[in-house]
Design an enzyme around this catalytic site. Structure first.
Site: not given
Length: 779
Positions: A47, A93
C-alpha cells in the site's frame, strides 16, 4: 534505546518476508525493536511502497504543458488557465470497507480530501467508483448500504459535493468490494504546499485531532488478502469526524496563507511513521519527534501504537522557526490540537523519543527510499483468457427479427435497463449533497461527466472566464478481465469520451489500480498488461498521469482456502477543461424533430448519409452486458479501441458542442446502441425513431454490441446541414444519421426490408430503469 526485539510471529504479523527482515537488519546494522519493526512493516507494505507495481508504473507519461505537480506528492496539480490551478487524486479504501462498510467508506472520503487540502487547495468536488457483488446477496446489500451511507455522511457533513461516479455489480466482488474515491480542489495559496521538510532547527508541529488506537496497522491490513478472520481486524479501520475535518481544512488553508508553513504532510496510511519518514526523506534532512508531546485520547499507549495509529484528521507541519506560536493560535481558534512535537535535524534519520528515551531510530531513506521491489516475469496469456478469446457469436442461439430464443428485443431492452449496473443510480446519489458550494453545473444523471464551475479565490477575475472542470471515473472491469491490455485502453478512451460528451478537453489522469495478488502469475499478467494499455492510451490522449493509488491483494479465500481475486479493475479518473460553461452538453434529447446521429464505428450501411466501413476498431458482443445478462456468459474478446478514430470522433463532438450545433451527446457503452438510445430518451423524456440496417451482422450485435469511439448526439434541424457538411469533411465514413427525436416512444427499425425491432414507450423504459436498485434493496 528500547531493546525489546521482535519475535518471529511479530515479524510475520508485520507483513514482512524473511528476506525483507534480513535487509532491515542490514540497513540498521542491528535487529530492529518492535516499534521499528512496525514502522518498516507499514512503510514496506504494498500500500505504501508499491513493491510489486513500481516497475510497471514507470511506463506512465507524467509530464505535460499543464502539469504543475506530478506523482510523488499528496496530489497532482494542473494548470487550468486564467490563474486557476486544480489539485486532484484518487485513492482506495477497499479492505476497510469490506469489514466496516460505513467507517471504511467515510474515512476513504476524509483521507482523499486531506490529500487535496494538504497541497493548499480547497476541495470542490468528490466522485466515487464502487464495485459490489450481486444484490441478491444479503451481505452485499449490507455492504452496499453501509458504503453509500458512509460516503454520504462524510461528504455531506464536510460540505463538499459528491457530483459523479460509477457503480458496478458483479459476483466477482462479492467478498471484496471496491471503494475508490476521487477528490478535486482549487488552489487557494500562492505557492503549492509540498511535503519535503527543510531548515535544520525548524519546529515540527502536530495539528488536528488526537491520536488513538483506531486504524492500527491499516496500511498493512490493506496489503493482505481478506479472510474469515478479517472481521477481527476492525481496529485497523479508522473512525472519522467530518465536522472536525471541516475545521481542519479551514485552519490549514489559513495557516498556509501566512507563509509560515515550510512543509505539510497528511497522516494517512501509516500515520506518524509515514509522515515523518516521507517529510524527512523528501527534504534530505531528519526529524526528531517526541511522542510524549503528541495529544492522545487513550491512555497507556506504547510507541508501536503511536507510530502505527491511523487516527483521522491529523497533519504534520514543518514551520518556520519563531513562527510556530502564530500557527498554533490559528489551530486553537478552530478548536483543534496544535503542539510542537519535534524538530528538523541535520542527520537524515527519523528519531522517535518516548518517556525520555529513544524508542526508534532509523535512517529516513531506509524507510521510504530504495524499498523492496519485486520485478516479475510476465507470462503468456493464461488458459482462461485463451479459452475466452476462442468464443464466437456462432455459439449463441439464432437471432430473428423478433428476438432471440424466447425473448423479444423489447424484453431484452427492458431486462438490460433493469440490471443494477445499467439502471439508474438515483437511489445512491440522492443521498449525496451534490449542490453544496453552489458550483455544480450538471447534476448526477444528467450527463456523461460531472461539470463544476471554477471560481478562483486567488484570482477572482479568473472567474469571469466562466470556465469549469469536467470529471469522470471509468473502467469496464469485465473487459480488463478478458483482455487486460485492450480493457485498460478502453477505460482511458471511455473517460476521455465522457468528458468530450459534455464539451470538455481531456487534460490529465489519476488512476486507482485494483488487482488481486501480484504473486500469482495470472494476477501479475493482468496488472502488467493493464499498465501497458493505460500508458499507451494516456500518451495517445495527451493526458499525463499525475498520481494515484495501487490496491493489490483484493482477494477473498473460499471455503477450501483458495484465493478468489476480483476482476482486475484499473479505474481511470480524468479531468478536463470546459472553456465556456454556456457550452456544456447533457445526454438527454432536447426537442422533438432534432436529428439523431451516430459518430464513430458504423452499425452497417443505413441507406442515409454514411461512409464505408474501414475495419477500424470493433463492435462486438464479446464481454458485453448483453452476453452476461441475457446469456449468462462472460467470454469473447472485448471491443478493440482504435485510438486514432477515438481522437477524431471526440474532437468532432467537442467542436459541434462549441459551435452550438450539438444539443445532446451520449457515449455508447454498456448495453450498446439500443441502450444508449433508451438512456437518451429517458434522460430527455422524449422518444426517438431510428433506422438501422444489419447487413450480414446479427441483429443483437447491431442493437447490443459494444465498441469504442461511438457517440450518439442530436442536432437541431436548422443546424443539421452545417453539421453534416463538417462531418463529411472531418469524419469521412465514421458518422451517420440515424433518425430523429420523437414524442413518446423509442422505435428502432432495422433490416432489409425495414422491420420494427424495438418499440417501447419512454414511460415503460423509465419505470424499469429507475426502480431496479430500489427493488433489489427492498428484498
Amino acid at each position: 534505546m528500547t531493546t525489546v526485539l521482535p519475535t518471529q510471529a511479530e515479524i510475520a504479523a508485520a507483513g514482512l518476508k524473511p528476506g525483507e527482515y534480513e535487509e532491515i537488519v542490514r540497513r540498521l546494522g542491528r535487529q530492529p525493536n518492535r516499534a521499528e519493526l512496525g514502522m518498516f512493516g507499514v512503510m514496506w507494505s504494498e500500500h505504501c511502497c508499491y513493491k510489486n507495481s513500481r516497475p510497471l508504473l514507470k511506463q506512465f507519461p507524467t509530464s505535460g504543458d499543464r502539469i504543475l505537480v506530478g506523482p510523488g506528492e499528496n496530489a497532482g496539480v494542473v494548470d487550468m488557465g486564467n490563474g486557476i490551478r486544480l489539485a486532484f487524486k484518487i485513492e482506495s479504501h477497499n479492505h476497510p470497507s469490506a469489514v466496516e462498510p460505513f467507517q471504511g467508506a467515510a474515512t476513504g472520503v476524509g483521507g482523499i480530501l486531506r490529500d487535496i487540502f494538504t497541497m493548499g487547495a480547497r476541495p470542490i468536488a468528490v466522485l466515487n467508483s464502487l464495485r459490489f457483488g450481486a444484490l441478491d446477496s444479503v451481505r452485499t446489500r449490507q455492504i452496499f448500504n453501509g458504503v453509500v451511507a458512509g460516503i454520504a455522511h462524510y461528504g455531506n457533513c464536510f460540505g463538499v459535493p459528491t457530483v459523479g461516479g460509477e457503480v458496478y455489480f458483479d459476483p466477482a466482488y462479492a467478498g471484496n468490494p471496491l471503494v475508490n474515491v476521487m477528490a478535486i480542489g482549487l488552489m487557494e495559496t500562492p505557492e503549492i504546499v509540498k511535503s519535503g521538510a527543510a531548515g535544520v532547527g525548524n519546529p515540527v508541529l502536530y495539528v488536528g485531532s488526537t491520536t488513538g488506537r483506531d486504524g492500527m496497522g491499516g496500511a498493512s491490513f490493506a496489503s493482505a488478502e481478506l479472510s474469515d478472520q478479517s472481521e477481527a481486524d476492525r481496529p485497523a479501520v479508522q473512525v472519522g469526524d467530518p465536522f472536525l475535518e471541516k475545521s481542519l481544512v479551514e485552519a490549514c488553508l489559513e495557516a498556509f496563507k501566512t507563509g509560515a508553513v515550510v512543509a505539510a504532510q497528511d497522516m494517512g496510511a501509516a500515520g506518524l511513521t509515514c509522515s515523518t519518514a516521507e517529510m524527512a526523506a523528501n527534504g534530505g534532512v531528519g526529524i526528531e519527534l517526541d511522542l510524549d508531546k503528541v495529544p492522545v485520547r487513550e491512555s497507556g499507549m506504547v510507541p508501536y501504537e503511536y507510530l502505527l495509529s491511523e487516527s483521522q484528521e491529523r497533519m504534520l507541519f514543518v514551520a518556520q522557526a519563531g513562527r510556530e506560536q502564530q500557527l498554533i493560535e490559528i489551530f486553537q481558534r478552530w478548536g483543534l490540537q496544535a503542539v510542537v512535537a519535534g524538530t528538523v535535524i541535520a542527520d537524515p534519520i527519523v528519531r522517535i523519543l518516548f518517556q525520555g528515551a529513544i524508542a526508534a531510530e532509523i535512517p529516513a531513506t531506509a524507510l521510504s527510499d530504495n524499498t523492496p521491489v519485486y520485478p516479475r516475469q510476465v507470462i503468456s496469456p493464461p488458459a482462461y483468457a485463451q479459452t475466452a478469446w476462442a468464443w464466437t457469436e456462432a455459439e449463441l442461439p439464432p437471432a430473428s427479427a423478433e428476438g432471440i430464443a424466447d425473448q423479444s428485443w423489447n424484453q431484452v431492452v427492458l431486462t438490460l435497463l433493469g440490471t443494477p449496473t445499467i439502471a439508474s443510480k438515483r437511489w445512491i446519489y440522492r443521498q449525496y449533497d451534490h449542490q453544496v458550494q453552489n458550483n455544480t453545473v450538471l447534476l448526477p444523471g444528467e450527463a456523461d461527466a460531472a461539470v463544476v464551475r471554477l471560481r478562483s479565490q486567488i484570482n477572482p477575475d479568473a472567474a469571469g472566464a466562466n470556465s469549469g472542470v469536467a470529471a469522470t471515473v471509468d473502467c469496464n472491469a469485465r473487459y480488463v478481465y478478458l483482455n487486460p491490455y485492450e480493457g485498460a485502453i478502453a477505460a482511458v478512451a471511455e473517460a476521455a469520451r465522457n468528458l468530450s460528451c459534455v464539451g470538455a478537453d481531456p487534460i490529465a489522469v489519476t488512476d486507482n489500480l485494483n488487482f488481486g495478488s501480484p504473486e500469482n502469475p495470472i494476477g501479475y499478467w493482468q496488472l502488467a498488461e493493464a499498465c501497458r494499455g493505460l500508458a499507451e492510451a494516456c500518451r495517445a490522449f495527451a493526458t499525463p498521469v499525475t498520481g494515484g493509488n495501487v490496491s493489490l491483494y483484493n482477494e477473498t479465500l473460499d471455503s477450501q482456502g483458495n484465493p478468489q481475486p476480483i476482476y482486475p479493475t484499473p479505474v481511470v479518473g480524468m479531468v478536463g477543461l470546459v472553456p465556456d460553461l454556456s457550452q456544456v452538453c447533457g445526454q438527454g434529447w432536447r426537442s422533438v424533430g432534432d436529428r439523431i446521429y451516430l459518430l464513430g464505428l458504423p452499425t452497417e450501411q443505413t441507406g442515409q448519409e454514411t461512409g464505408q466501413e474501414t475495419g477500424q476498431g470493433t463492435v462486438t458482443l464479446g464481454g458485453s452486458e448483453y452476453l452476461k445478462e441475457i446469456h449468462q456468459t462472460v467470454a469473447g474478446q472485448p471491443p478493440q479501441t482504435e485510438l486514432a478514430l477515438e481522437l477524431k470522433v471526440q474532437a468532432a463532438c467537442r467542436y459541434g458542442i462549441r459551435r452550438g450545433w450539438v444539443r445532446s451527446a451520449h457515449d455508447c457503452s454498456e448495453g450498446g446502441l439500443a441502450i444508449a438510445l433508451a438512456e437518451a430518451c429517458i434522460s430527455g423524456q422524449k422518444g426517438a425513431t431510428v433506422q438501422l440496417t444489419t447487413g450480414n451482422q446479427r441483429g443483437d450485435t447491431v442493437l447490443f454490441g459494444e465498441g469504442g469511439a461511438r457517440i450518439i448526439l442530436s442536432v437541431a434541424l436548422a443546424d443539421s446541414a452545417d453539421w453534416e457538411s463538417y462531418c463529411s469533411q472531418q469524419l469521412s465514413g465514421h458518422w451517420q444519421r440515424l433518425g430523429e427525436v420523437s414524442e413518446t416512444d423509442l422505435t428502432i427499425r432495422a433490416g432489409e426490408p425495414l422491420e420494427t425491432r424495438v418499440h417501447l414507450s419512454v414511460a415503460e423504459m423509465a419505470h424499469r430503469w429507475s426502480s431496479a436498485i430500489e427493488n433489489a434493496i427492498a428484498r
